[in-house]
Scaffold this active site. Structure first.
Site, PDB file in Angstrom:
ATOM      1  N   GLU A 137      28.059  71.222 -69.046  1.00 57.33           N
ATOM      2  CA  GLU A 137      28.141  72.228 -67.989  1.00 57.33           C
ATOM      3  C   GLU A 137      26.932  73.175 -68.040  1.00 57.33           C
ATOM      4  O   GLU A 137      26.092  73.086 -68.943  1.00 57.33           O
ATOM      5  CB  GLU A 137      29.465  72.982 -68.155  1.00 57.33           C
ATOM      6  CG  GLU A 137      30.555  72.451 -67.228  1.00 57.33           C
ATOM      7  CD  GLU A 137      30.394  73.058 -65.827  1.00 57.33           C
ATOM      8  OE1 GLU A 137      29.344  73.669 -65.539  1.00 57.33           O
ATOM      9  OE2 GLU A 137      31.330  72.933 -65.029  1.00 57.33           O
ATOM     10  N   HIS A 138      26.925  74.130 -67.109  1.00 55.96           N
ATOM     11  CA  HIS A 138      25.802  75.043 -66.889  1.00 55.96           C
ATOM     12  C   HIS A 138      25.348  75.804 -68.154  1.00 55.96           C
ATOM     13  O   HIS A 138      26.153  76.153 -69.020  1.00 55.96           O
ATOM     14  CB  HIS A 138      26.190  76.075 -65.829  1.00 55.96           C
ATOM     15  CG  HIS A 138      27.347  76.924 -66.267  1.00 55.96           C
ATOM     16  ND1 HIS A 138      27.191  78.105 -66.939  1.00 55.96           N
ATOM     17  CD2 HIS A 138      28.684  76.725 -66.160  1.00 55.96           C
ATOM     18  CE1 HIS A 138      28.382  78.614 -67.212  1.00 55.96           C
ATOM     19  NE2 HIS A 138      29.311  77.787 -66.756  1.00 55.96           N
ATOM     20  N   ASP A 139      24.071  76.060 -68.232  1.00 57.43           N
ATOM     21  CA  ASP A 139      23.483  76.966 -69.230  1.00 57.43           C
ATOM     22  C   ASP A 139      23.683  76.527 -70.677  1.00 57.43           C
ATOM     23  O   ASP A 139      23.724  77.381 -71.577  1.00 57.43           O
ATOM     24  CB  ASP A 139      24.026  78.406 -69.043  1.00 57.43           C
ATOM     25  CG  ASP A 139      23.720  78.939 -67.652  1.00 57.43           C
ATOM     26  OD1 ASP A 139      22.525  79.000 -67.318  1.00 57.43           O
ATOM     27  OD2 ASP A 139      24.665  79.244 -66.897  1.00 57.43           O
TER      28      ASP A 139
END
Ligand SMILES: CC(C)(COP(=O)(O)OP(=O)(O)OC[C@H]1O[C@@H](n2cnc3c(N)ncnc32)[C@H](O)[C@@H]1OP(=O)(O)O)[C@@H](O)C(=O)NCCC(=O)NCCS
Length: 215
Positions: A137-139
């Site tokens: 997922e993000h980041d």
């Protein structure tokens, strides 16, 4: 121009990756795709030629590249260093149905199996393995030689250091911006673990919630 591609490792991991590479490069009439494995006596596996590393390096080819299909991060690193010392270079295997969203940087030599998803703003080091149905997922920031077994779910704002191994179906809680959840270098997350806190370098954790494995 002739292109020689080697999937290093004819074990379970390699036999799950070679068909993906075959789909990726099969349309190139000048390419030849083989297994590279020094521990196998067979000359063919699943209809694909098996060469020793020395044999692979000796085949005449204008371009020669290797993908490391070895699940253990530590063994993968050892083999990568041996390949580099012998002058070999690497290629990425990426399934056609893998989903990669925005601003995702993946280092060289990754293996990205079918049904893998990366969302946005992710940085990953060299020789990452993302096995079937795993997601990032993000980041997230992921180091070199990290392995995700099938079905790993890594939520947002997680930092994973070099050489960590995440077992099948592991679920990693999201961190927060500026306060990522951290999995340390060389850590092992057991299959099915639900990781809710940082995992120290070199530790093995199992269970829900994940705890240090005893013994
Ligand atoms: C965590 C792991 C690395 C431990 O391996 P190990 O050191 O060989 O451990 P053992 O199999 O000797 O098991 C030791 C104990 O931990 C338990 N255990 C092992 N893995 C466990 C897990 N993932 N979750 C909960 N308990 C686990 C065992 O039941 C055993 O308990 P017992 O002593 O009460 O009988 C391993 O079991 C694991 O999960 N590997 C990932 C497998 C995977 O995802 N493969 C994907 C292939 S593509």
């Amino acid at each position: 121009m002739s292109l020689l591609l080697g999937i290093y490792g004819a074990g379970g991991c390699g036999r799950g990756i070679l068909p993906v590479a075959s789909q990726q490069f099969g349309a190139r009439p000048d390419s030849r795709l083989v297994f590279v494995d020094d521990g196998v006596r067979a000359i063919e596996i699943n209809g694909h030629e098996v060469l020793s590393f020395e044999g692979f390096m000796a085949v005449p080819a204008e371009e020669r590249r290797i993908a490391l299909a070895i699940a253990s991060p530590q063994q993968r690193q050892e083999v990568a260093e041996r390949c580099l010392a012998a002058g070999a270079s690497f290629f990425e295997v990426r399934a056609a149905n893998a989903i990669v969203m925005d601003e995702v940087a993946i280092g060289e030599g990754a293996l990205i199996s079918p049904f893998v998803t990366f969302t946005s703003n992710i940085r990953i080091g060299r020789h990452f393995h993302a096995n079937l149905y795993s997601s990032v997922e993000h980041d997230c920031v992921i180091g070199d030689y990290v392995t995700f077994a099938p079905g790993v779910r890594c939520n947002g704002n997680v930092h994973i250091a070099d050489g960590a191994y995440l077992g099948a179906g592991a679920l990693i809680r999201q961190g927060r911006p500026g306060h990522p959840l951290r999995i340390g270098a060389g850590a092992v997350v057991g299959m099915g673990a639900v990781v809710t806190r940082d995992v120290p370098a070199g530790a093995t954790v199992v269970g829900n919630p994940a705890r240090l494995m005893k013994g």
